[in-house]
Design a protein around this motif. Structure first.
Motif, mmCIF file in Angstrom:
data_model
loop_
_atom_site.group_PDB
_atom_site.id
_atom_site.type_symbol
_atom_site.label_atom_id
_atom_site.label_comp_id
_atom_site.label_asym_id
_atom_site.label_seq_id
_atom_site.Cartn_x
_atom_site.Cartn_y
_atom_site.Cartn_z
ATOM 1 N N ALA A 79 0.829 -1.209 0.000
ATOM 2 C CA ALA A 79 0.000 0.000 0.000
ATOM 3 C C ALA A 79 0.863 1.260 0.000
ATOM 4 O O ALA A 79 0.540 2.247 -0.662
ATOM 5 C CB ALA A 79 -0.936 -0.006 1.212
ATOM 6 N N PHE A 82 2.170 1.876 -3.378
ATOM 7 C CA PHE A 82 1.074 2.425 -4.195
ATOM 8 C C PHE A 82 0.927 3.922 -3.942
ATOM 9 O O PHE A 82 0.849 4.730 -4.877
ATOM 10 C CB PHE A 82 -0.238 1.697 -3.871
ATOM 11 N N SER A 275 -4.364 1.543 -12.033
ATOM 12 C CA SER A 275 -3.561 1.620 -10.810
ATOM 13 C C SER A 275 -2.151 2.123 -11.049
ATOM 14 O O SER A 275 -1.423 2.363 -10.086
ATOM 15 C CB SER A 275 -3.512 0.248 -10.147
ATOM 16 N N HIS B 365 -5.990 1.431 1.557
ATOM 17 C CA HIS B 365 -6.563 0.378 0.720
ATOM 18 C C HIS B 365 -7.793 0.831 -0.050
ATOM 19 O O HIS B 365 -8.127 0.239 -1.071
ATOM 20 C CB HIS B 365 -6.862 -0.864 1.566
ATOM 21 N N TYR B 368 -5.967 1.877 -3.013
ATOM 22 C CA TYR B 368 -5.079 0.802 -3.481
ATOM 23 C C TYR B 368 -5.888 -0.361 -4.064
ATOM 24 O O TYR B 368 -5.393 -1.084 -4.916
ATOM 25 C CB TYR B 368 -4.277 0.366 -2.261
#
Lengths: 385, 385
Positions: A79, A82, A275, B365, B368
């Protein structure tokens, strides 16, 4: 053998290849299941008698999604990587190594419990068949046990030892390992073999060597190709007559022609582009050229941690030029074709009764209502899950 | 009075304005609820005794989402219009008229049941406070009953008679109706008044007239502005000292300065840009200029039929330059501010115990894992819903 009548279906997508429209839509429909398989589909008014009945209240029914590309066997969480990427850092394949370290350190029980959770999460979103790859072990022991874990959840297991070259070894040494002892250990648990054919990972000669070694062990080939830039992977897939090649973001005209001529399916994975902020693959161009297109999640902890085929459908419609019907078909029927399966992906007599009920009147709502959890119920082989 | 201890919270976002970080994060946290309100928050190791306990298994807990912009009172479905738009037609505000006809034709019971379904759908996705606008009635009777329906579900009802000029009337006639008999009929059911201030809808003078008439009836103002192009709406909102102005896609430097100087919140609605393929508003620019930014769904059947604040958060992070923490804060604390509410939007002592539990270890999240239904449980005033 008990028969079950699903009735009061507002719109049924059968994916019947003989229908005039792509989804083989039937309105005011019903469906009979017997012995876990579809026994009858048609208009509710014409439905035969059955032992029990399920009234679906006018909702839409679709075949369960067939997700032909996922990487569910791993440990750890990326995470923070990300968040850093969203703040401006570019995607680096090296991030895979973080997951490799965590996966090697995890017990079989931890890996199994993690996969179980993601498979359950996928089911709640309508996925009834999922392919699962190894590729975060990168050692003989860890690739074999990754596949043994995956095999507990699906027949569609893929050996992806050739995901990235691990630290401390040369590409040549690693390809020798993958095509030798690692393949020996992995093959008993795998149906497929796959290679990340991309600049910085494996080149065309290495990919060919891995796929040929897999074939000699009875494994069928798939490829990750043309994701991060142009490359030889898509043409290699076509040359080898693979059933599917995945990503296909950067294609030239020769790539598209090769896919069409070989009948190789292009499996597009728009969750990755969402993403990583990369350009989306051009599904419209492929469809217009006569190439079959499948959609899959690519669920993995690095470049795309979504398990949601409804989101992939919404992205395919918004950003890849697909109609809602084409996108739903790509995530069901074409997904099954990409796994060379003729027993799932459609609701026609004889196929497995894997289906989802939407909290919506038509399949269009999967794109019209992005992000909304519309899947109200899921049945696998005629049983609610 | 029974007290409940929520414990084993992996990460608790308190939104405590006194904390050093935006979300007021506490790890390994606990929270005590008494009488529907937060009584205590802190480290689990320091938690006081309580009458009952809920173990959250290390999951993340956030304040419930406060969705400050939605249009839930309507009938009909515009899925085919959506599909046509995705196939290349551009968004036309005229599509609203389809919904107006269906809404007028619907019974109160049908409207109520439709709103109930969407509010329940929102709750399952973590939304615990929702603003609901009228605006698909456009007649005295239909605007008033739309608000009466909305009032059954929320205190945050907004009279949006000035949504679009209905067929068969001139703008001047319609503004006279909205500021006269329609306002009289609507005001008893509304807290707010709103205008769609945009080329093709209402200009700045008309918007001012509507907001001033509303104020004379005790309704506080909000605006739809600068969605489809540059315009005077945002500066009008700042001049009038409105608490929030919504959309804010097309802003010049003077608009941004006006928002900052007035302290007016810019409420961004990225589901609209997702669903219409328009450019996203630049949240980063607003935040860097010192403007407060809220995120809301704009759930409506035409330009954006998502009810998902998790999707809006993912889009804000991907496409609008927000960090995951800023996006979560914007959908919770700033949403509450945009409704001038100080009893929700944060999990600090005294505020209502509206919270969600994620099937994830951290708030990151939500971005993500786009599209994944991560909300595992929702509590309103300390009760599971």
């Amino acid at each position: 053998m008990t028969s079950t009548l699903f009735t009061n279906i507002g719109e049924l997508a059968t994916n019947d290849p003989g229908a005039e429209d792509l989804l083989g839509l039937v309105e005011d429909a019903a469906l009979v299941v017997e012995g876990g398989r579809v026994a009858w589909v048609g208009r509710a008014a014409d439905a035969p008698a059955a032992d029990e009945a399920v009234d679906l209240g006018g909702r839409a029914v679709l075949p369960g999604f067939v997700d032909s590309h996922s990487h569910l066997v791993f440990a750890g969480d990326r995470a923070q990587e990300f968040a850093a990427r969203m703040a401006g850092e570019s995607y680096a394949a090296g991030g895979i190594r973080t997951t490799v370290a965590a996966t090697r350190a995890a017990t079989d029980e931890q890996l199994t419990s993690h996969v179980a959770r993601l498979v359950e999460e996928m089911r709640r979103q309508g996925t009834t068949t999922v392919e699962i790859k190894s590729g975060y072990g990168l050692s003989v022991r860890d690739e074999a046990r990754s596949l043994a874990v995956a095999r507990q959840f699906t027949e569609e297991t893929t050996f992806l030892g050739a995901h990235v070259v691990p630290e401390g070894t040369t590409p040549e040494e690693y390809v020798a390992l993958v095509t030798g002892p690692m393949l020996e250990a992995a093959a008993p648990y795998a149906r497929w073999i796959d290679v990340f054919c991309e600049r910085g990972a494996f080149d065309a000669d290495q990919a060919r060597a891995v796929l040929e070694a897999g074939a000699a062990h009875g494994l069928r080939g798939r490829l990750h190709a043309n994701q991060l830039g142009p490359g030889p992977g898509v043409r290699l897939a076509a040359e080898l007559g693979l059933v599917a090649v995945d990503h296909c973001t950067y294609l030239d005209d020769a790539d598209v022609d090769a896919l069409r001529d070989a009948g190789t399916i292009a499996t597009l994975l728009p969750g990755v582009e969402f993403s990583t902020r990369q350009p989306y693959p051009d599904a419209r161009r492929l469809l217009d050229a006569g190439v079959r297109v499948a959609l899959a999640s690519d669920c993995n902890p690095g470049s795309c941690f979504t398990s949601s085929l409804p989101l992939c459908i919404a992205l395919a419609v918004r950003d890849m030029g697909m109609t809602p019907a084409e996108a739903v078909h790509a995530a069901t029927f074409r997904g099954a074709e990409a796994l060379d399966r003729d027993d799932v992906g459609a609701l026609v007599p004889g196929r497995r009764a894997d289906l989802m009920v939407l909290d919506a009147p038509t399949h269009v709502h999967l794109a019209y209502r992005p992000g909304v959890p519309l899947v109200r119920g899921v049945w696998v082989a005629g049983r609610p899950v």
